[in-house]
Design a protein around this motif. Structure first.
Motif, PDB file in Angstrom:
ATOM      1  N   MET A 176       0.839  -1.206   0.000  1.00 32.03           N
ATOM      2  CA  MET A 176       0.000   0.000   0.000  1.00 32.03           C
ATOM      3  C   MET A 176       0.871   1.253   0.000  1.00 32.03           C
ATOM      4  SD  MET A 176      -2.888  -1.303   2.744  1.00 32.03           S
ATOM      5  CE  MET A 176      -3.731   0.285   2.913  1.00 32.03           C
ATOM      6  N   LEU A 177       1.951   1.224   0.782  1.00 30.71           N
ATOM      7  CA  LEU A 177       2.884   2.354   0.801  1.00 30.71           C
ATOM      8  C   LEU A 177       3.584   2.487  -0.554  1.00 30.71           C
ATOM      9  CD1 LEU A 177       4.517   1.972   4.344  1.00 30.71           C
ATOM     10  CD2 LEU A 177       2.945   3.775   3.599  1.00 30.71           C
ATOM     11  N   GLN A 178       3.950   1.358  -1.142  1.00 25.76           N
ATOM     12  CA  GLN A 178       4.565   1.357  -2.474  1.00 25.76           C
ATOM     13  C   GLN A 178       3.662   2.072  -3.474  1.00 25.76           C
ATOM     14  OE1 GLN A 178       5.630  -2.597  -3.852  1.00 25.76           O
ATOM     15  NE2 GLN A 178       5.141  -2.048  -5.966  1.00 25.76           N
ATOM     16  N   ARG A 179       2.390   1.712  -3.475  1.00 27.24           N
ATOM     17  CA  ARG A 179       1.424   2.343  -4.378  1.00 27.24           C
ATOM     18  C   ARG A 179       1.294   3.833  -4.071  1.00 27.24           C
ATOM     19  NH1 ARG A 179      -3.846   3.760  -3.752  1.00 27.24           N
ATOM     20  NH2 ARG A 179      -5.213   3.756  -5.599  1.00 27.24           N
ATOM     21  N   MET A 180       1.274   4.202  -2.786  1.00 32.65           N
ATOM     22  CA  MET A 180       1.121   5.592  -2.386  1.00 32.65           C
ATOM     23  C   MET A 180       2.259   6.456  -2.940  1.00 32.65           C
ATOM     24  SD  MET A 180       0.909   7.100   1.526  1.00 32.65           S
ATOM     25  CE  MET A 180       2.670   6.894   1.890  1.00 32.65           C
ATOM     26  N   TYR A 181       3.488   5.970  -2.808  1.00 32.48           N
ATOM     27  CA  TYR A 181       4.632   6.762  -3.287  1.00 32.48           C
ATOM     28  C   TYR A 181       4.711   6.795  -4.812  1.00 32.48           C
ATOM     29  CZ  TYR A 181       6.142   7.057   1.531  1.00 32.48           C
ATOM     30  OH  TYR A 181       6.190   7.317   2.875  1.00 32.48           O
ATOM     31  N   LEU A 182       4.325   5.713  -5.458  1.00 32.39           N
ATOM     32  CA  LEU A 182       4.307   5.718  -6.925  1.00 32.39           C
ATOM     33  C   LEU A 182       3.262   6.700  -7.446  1.00 32.39           C
ATOM     34  CD1 LEU A 182       4.729   1.908  -7.713  1.00 32.39           C
ATOM     35  CD2 LEU A 182       6.412   3.722  -8.102  1.00 32.39           C
ATOM     36  N   ARG A 183       2.104   6.759  -6.772  1.00 31.33           N
ATOM     37  CA  ARG A 183       1.055   7.712  -7.158  1.00 31.33           C
ATOM     38  C   ARG A 183       1.555   9.148  -6.958  1.00 31.33           C
ATOM     39  NH1 ARG A 183      -4.477   6.353  -7.315  1.00 31.33           N
ATOM     40  NH2 ARG A 183      -4.687   4.359  -8.410  1.00 31.33           N
ATOM     41  N   TRP A 184       2.210   9.397  -5.815  1.00 33.34           N
ATOM     42  CA  TRP A 184       2.728  10.735  -5.533  1.00 33.34           C
ATOM     43  C   TRP A 184       3.756  11.139  -6.596  1.00 33.34           C
ATOM     44  CZ3 TRP A 184       7.752  12.364  -4.559  1.00 33.34           C
ATOM     45  CH2 TRP A 184       7.877  13.703  -4.162  1.00 33.34           C
ATOM     46  N   ALA A 185       4.665  10.227  -6.924  1.00 34.22           N
ATOM     47  CA  ALA A 185       5.705  10.512  -7.915  1.00 34.22           C
ATOM     48  C   ALA A 185       5.098  10.780  -9.289  1.00 34.22           C
ATOM     49  CB  ALA A 185       6.688   9.343  -7.986  1.00 34.22           C
ATOM     50  N   GLU A 186       4.103   9.991  -9.659  1.00 31.67           N
ATOM     51  CA  GLU A 186       3.433  10.175 -10.953  1.00 31.67           C
ATOM     52  C   GLU A 186       2.761  11.549 -11.026  1.00 31.67           C
ATOM     53  OE1 GLU A 186      -0.008   7.942 -13.678  1.00 31.67           O
ATOM     54  OE2 GLU A 186       0.339   7.345 -11.600  1.00 31.67           O
ATOM     55  N   GLU A 187       2.117  11.956  -9.924  1.00 32.41           N
ATOM     56  CA  GLU A 187       1.432  13.245  -9.873  1.00 32.41           C
ATOM     57  C   GLU A 187       2.415  14.405 -10.041  1.00 32.41           C
ATOM     58  OE1 GLU A 187      -1.755  15.854  -9.600  1.00 32.41           O
ATOM     59  OE2 GLU A 187      -1.821  13.659  -9.723  1.00 32.41           O
ATOM     60  N   HIS A 188       3.671  14.215  -9.612  1.00 29.55           N
ATOM     61  CA  HIS A 188       4.675  15.275  -9.677  1.00 29.55           C
ATOM     62  C   HIS A 188       5.642  15.094 -10.850  1.00 29.55           C
ATOM     63  CE1 HIS A 188       3.116  15.746  -5.618  1.00 29.55           C
ATOM     64  NE2 HIS A 188       3.609  16.959  -5.620  1.00 29.55           N
ATOM     65  N   ASN A 189       5.288  14.179 -11.753  1.00 36.00           N
ATOM     66  CA  ASN A 189       6.079  13.937 -12.971  1.00 36.00           C
ATOM     67  C   ASN A 189       7.511  13.497 -12.675  1.00 36.00           C
ATOM     68  OD1 ASN A 189       3.965  14.711 -14.800  1.00 36.00           O
ATOM     69  ND2 ASN A 189       4.366  16.832 -14.243  1.00 36.00           N
ATOM     70  N   TYR A 190       7.668  12.712 -11.613  1.00 34.20           N
ATOM     71  CA  TYR A 190       8.975  12.125 -11.307  1.00 34.20           C
ATOM     72  C   TYR A 190       9.077  10.757 -11.983  1.00 34.20           C
ATOM     73  CZ  TYR A 190       9.842  15.626  -7.647  1.00 34.20           C
ATOM     74  OH  TYR A 190      10.056  16.792  -6.965  1.00 34.20           O
ATOM     75  N   LEU A 191      10.289  10.412 -12.385  1.00 31.45           N
ATOM     76  CA  LEU A 191      10.539   9.110 -13.000  1.00 31.45           C
ATOM     77  C   LEU A 191      10.907   8.110 -11.913  1.00 31.45           C
ATOM     78  CD1 LEU A 191      10.989   7.404 -15.590  1.00 31.45           C
ATOM     79  CD2 LEU A 191      13.368   8.174 -15.542  1.00 31.45           C
ATOM     80  N   CYS A 192      10.230   6.965 -11.900  1.00 26.64           N
ATOM     81  CA  CYS A 192      10.486   5.923 -10.897  1.00 26.64           C
ATOM     82  C   CYS A 192      11.016   4.662 -11.570  1.00 26.64           C
ATOM     83  CB  CYS A 192       9.219   5.580 -10.128  1.00 26.64           C
ATOM     84  SG  CYS A 192       8.644   6.875  -9.039  1.00 26.64           S
ATOM     85  N   ASP A 193      12.066   4.090 -10.987  1.00 25.06           N
ATOM     86  CA  ASP A 193      12.603   2.816 -11.460  1.00 25.06           C
ATOM     87  C   ASP A 193      12.745   1.879 -10.271  1.00 25.06           C
ATOM     88  OD1 ASP A 193      13.055   3.222 -14.296  1.00 25.06           O
ATOM     89  OD2 ASP A 193      14.566   4.683 -13.696  1.00 25.06           O
ATOM     90  N   ILE A 194      12.332   0.634 -10.445  1.00 24.54           N
ATOM     91  CA  ILE A 194      12.493  -0.369  -9.392  1.00 24.54           C
ATOM     92  C   ILE A 194      13.897  -0.950  -9.486  1.00 24.54           C
ATOM     93  CG2 ILE A 194      11.685  -2.574  -8.499  1.00 24.54           C
ATOM     94  CD1 ILE A 194       8.914  -1.897  -9.599  1.00 24.54           C
ATOM     95  N   VAL A 195      14.658  -0.803  -8.417  1.00 25.02           N
ATOM     96  CA  VAL A 195      16.026  -1.329  -8.363  1.00 25.02           C
ATOM     97  C   VAL A 195      16.003  -2.773  -7.885  1.00 25.02           C
ATOM     98  CG1 VAL A 195      18.271  -1.090  -7.238  1.00 25.02           C
ATOM     99  CG2 VAL A 195      17.035   0.942  -7.994  1.00 25.02           C
ATOM    100  N   ASP A 196      15.186  -3.037  -6.870  1.00 23.02           N
ATOM    101  CA  ASP A 196      15.112  -4.381  -6.306  1.00 23.02           C
ATOM    102  C   ASP A 196      13.723  -4.590  -5.721  1.00 23.02           C
ATOM    103  OD1 ASP A 196      16.177  -6.902  -5.592  1.00 23.02           O
ATOM    104  OD2 ASP A 196      16.419  -6.226  -3.529  1.00 23.02           O
ATOM    105  N   PHE A 197      13.204  -5.816  -5.834  1.00 26.56           N
ATOM    106  CA  PHE A 197      11.860  -6.107  -5.326  1.00 26.56           C
ATOM    107  C   PHE A 197      11.794  -7.544  -4.839  1.00 26.56           C
ATOM    108  CE2 PHE A 197       7.575  -7.845  -6.285  1.00 26.56           C
ATOM    109  CZ  PHE A 197       6.851  -7.125  -5.328  1.00 26.56           C
ATOM    110  N   THR A 198      11.331  -7.703  -3.608  1.00 31.30           N
ATOM    111  CA  THR A 198      11.086  -9.043  -3.062  1.00 31.30           C
ATOM    112  C   THR A 198       9.623  -9.116  -2.645  1.00 31.30           C
ATOM    113  OG1 THR A 198      13.348  -9.138  -2.200  1.00 31.30           O
ATOM    114  CG2 THR A 198      11.766 -10.737  -1.328  1.00 31.30           C
ATOM    115  N   PRO A 199       8.836  -9.961  -3.306  1.00 34.93           N
ATOM    116  CA  PRO A 199       7.405 -10.039  -2.958  1.00 34.93           C
ATOM    117  C   PRO A 199       7.192 -10.750  -1.631  1.00 34.93           C
ATOM    118  CG  PRO A 199       7.961 -11.692  -4.603  1.00 34.93           C
ATOM    119  CD  PRO A 199       9.204 -10.870  -4.403  1.00 34.93           C
ATOM    120  N   GLY A 200       6.022 -10.523  -1.028  1.00 36.77           N
ATOM    121  CA  GLY A 200       5.656 -11.264   0.173  1.00 36.77           C
ATOM    122  C   GLY A 200       5.378 -12.719  -0.177  1.00 36.77           C
ATOM    123  N   GLU A 201       5.400 -13.595   0.845  1.00 35.05           N
ATOM    124  CA  GLU A 201       5.203 -15.020   0.598  1.00 35.05           C
ATOM    125  C   GLU A 201       3.834 -15.311  -0.008  1.00 35.05           C
ATOM    126  OE1 GLU A 201       6.576 -13.792   3.260  1.00 35.05           O
ATOM    127  OE2 GLU A 201       8.506 -14.809   3.528  1.00 35.05           O
TER     128      GLU A 201
END
Length: 362
Positions: free
Chosen positions: A140-165
């Motif tokens: 949920m926090l991941q989505r929140m920050y991606l939404r904020w970045a998109e709204e401010h026209n920031y470019l986001c790149d995922i460097v590393d991701f480990t999903p939950g079990e």
């Protein structure tokens, strides 16, 4: 028209004070010096230095033009209002609304004066204890920050991701690229607490979840951080995430161990081992820079008798979805009743309150 004159005059007073505080004359002097350096015929013998100078010139020119343009708009609006022509009221009211917004943004930018505030940020989210519930909160926090970045026209790149079990996110590291990305996002560093009725609990009981948000300045151009090759152990392995057959068949993921500190950084999101290694080094360098800053703050704080160590348990913000809705920042006491709006990325109020809090506490 006197009401409009008063509103424009207030904006003019604010901008004049901000311009004085910013010191446009110093910016002009710096530009003149950089223009002299850029005219050096031998400049491009060192391409890295040349590009750095040109970037500084462009950044300072943009800043100077922005202040001058806004000041000119305010003066033009004031002259029109003083004509006392009521037919101009709709046009002036629209312009005043726009000016109010821009003046507020300029006021906020003056609070972003730290060494790394103008630069890019590295943001990492780590789920706390609690299994699926905590992993869902991290997503949920991941989505929140991606939404904020998109709204401010920031470019986001995922460097590393480990999903939950079972669901959600165990840990994710993002690079967020854009002007003032770090300066704005530094307010988010710390533990975030969620209280809600759990969708994963058959009895639908209330649960409390925690996640740690880490925010680092991107340390690409920082010469104070050097990492000798003999202080790093590099391991490569097959990516465990999505990425196609190439990633799954080849050892493209990279794990770095910084031997003196024990810091481990992994990167597996790119198809190329070289790209993953570069991204991992970027994150490692930024984490070492953060440690250096923390040591300096601790030393200064101990001299002043005010240093308090940041611990996992000291949450900076609570998000309550049951039995009522509220998001509250515990450092500034800024709160919003519409929790869903915040989770949709509406974070500017929290960031602005934090910057003002920092300014007052200095």
């Amino acid at each position: 028209m006197q009401d409009l004159i008063d509103q424009i005059s207030l904006n003019k007073q604010k901008i004049d004070e901000l311009i004085q505080n910013v010191g446009l004359d110093k910016i002009r002097e710096s530009l003149t010096q950089l223009h002299r350096e850029s005219e050096d015929p031998n400049l491009w013998n060192d391409q890295e230095r040349a590009q750095k100078i040109l970037k500084q010139v462009n950044d300072l020119q943009d800043e100077l033009s922005g202040w001058e343009h806004l000041s000119a708009r305010i003066n033009d609006a004031l002259e029109l209002a003083k004509l006392n022509d009521e037919s101009l009221r709709p046009e002036l009211e629209k312009e005043i609304s726009s000016l109010n917004l821009e003046v507020n943004q300029k006021e906020l930018s003056t609070l972003l004066s730290g060494k790394y505030d103008r630069g890019n940020a590295i943001l990492a989210i780590h789920a706390g204890a609690g299994g699926t519930e905590a992993h869902d909160w991290a997503s949920m926090l991941q989505r929140m920050y991606l939404r904020w970045a998109e709204e401010h026209n920031y470019l986001c790149d995922i460097v590393d991701f480990t999903p939950g079990e079972e669901a959600g996110t165990k840990t994710i590291t993002l690079t967020i690229t854009g002007k003032y990305a770090y300066g704005k996002l530094k307010s988010e560093k710390g533990t975030h607490r969620l209280v809600r009725l759990s969708p994963f609990d058959a009895a639908h009981r209330r649960h409390t979840s925690f996640a740690m948000v880490e925010v680092l300045p991107e340390a690409i151009d920082d010469d104070s951080i050097e990492i000798p090759a003999d202080e790093i152990r590099i391991d490569v392995f097959k990516s465990s995430g999505a990425g196609g057959q190439n990633v799954q068949k080849n050892s493209t993921a990279v794990r770095l161990l910084h031997i003196p500190t024990g810091i481990i950084v992994t990167c597996q999101n790119e198809r190329s081992q070289t790209q993953n290694r570069e991204n991992a080094m970027k994150v490692l360098k930024s984490r070492l820079l953060d440690i250096k800053h923390q040591e300096q703050e601790k030393e200064l704080g101990e001299l002043r008798g005010e240093y308090v160590k940041a611990e996992w348990g000291s949450q900076i913000r609570s998000y309550v979805l049951h039995p009522y809705q509220m998001v509250k920042d515990h450092r500034t006491d800024f709160e919003v009743g519409n929790a869903q709006s915040v989770l949709d990325g509406n974070l500017d109020g929290f960031m602005e309150a934090y910057l003002k809090f920092l300014c007052k506490s200095k």
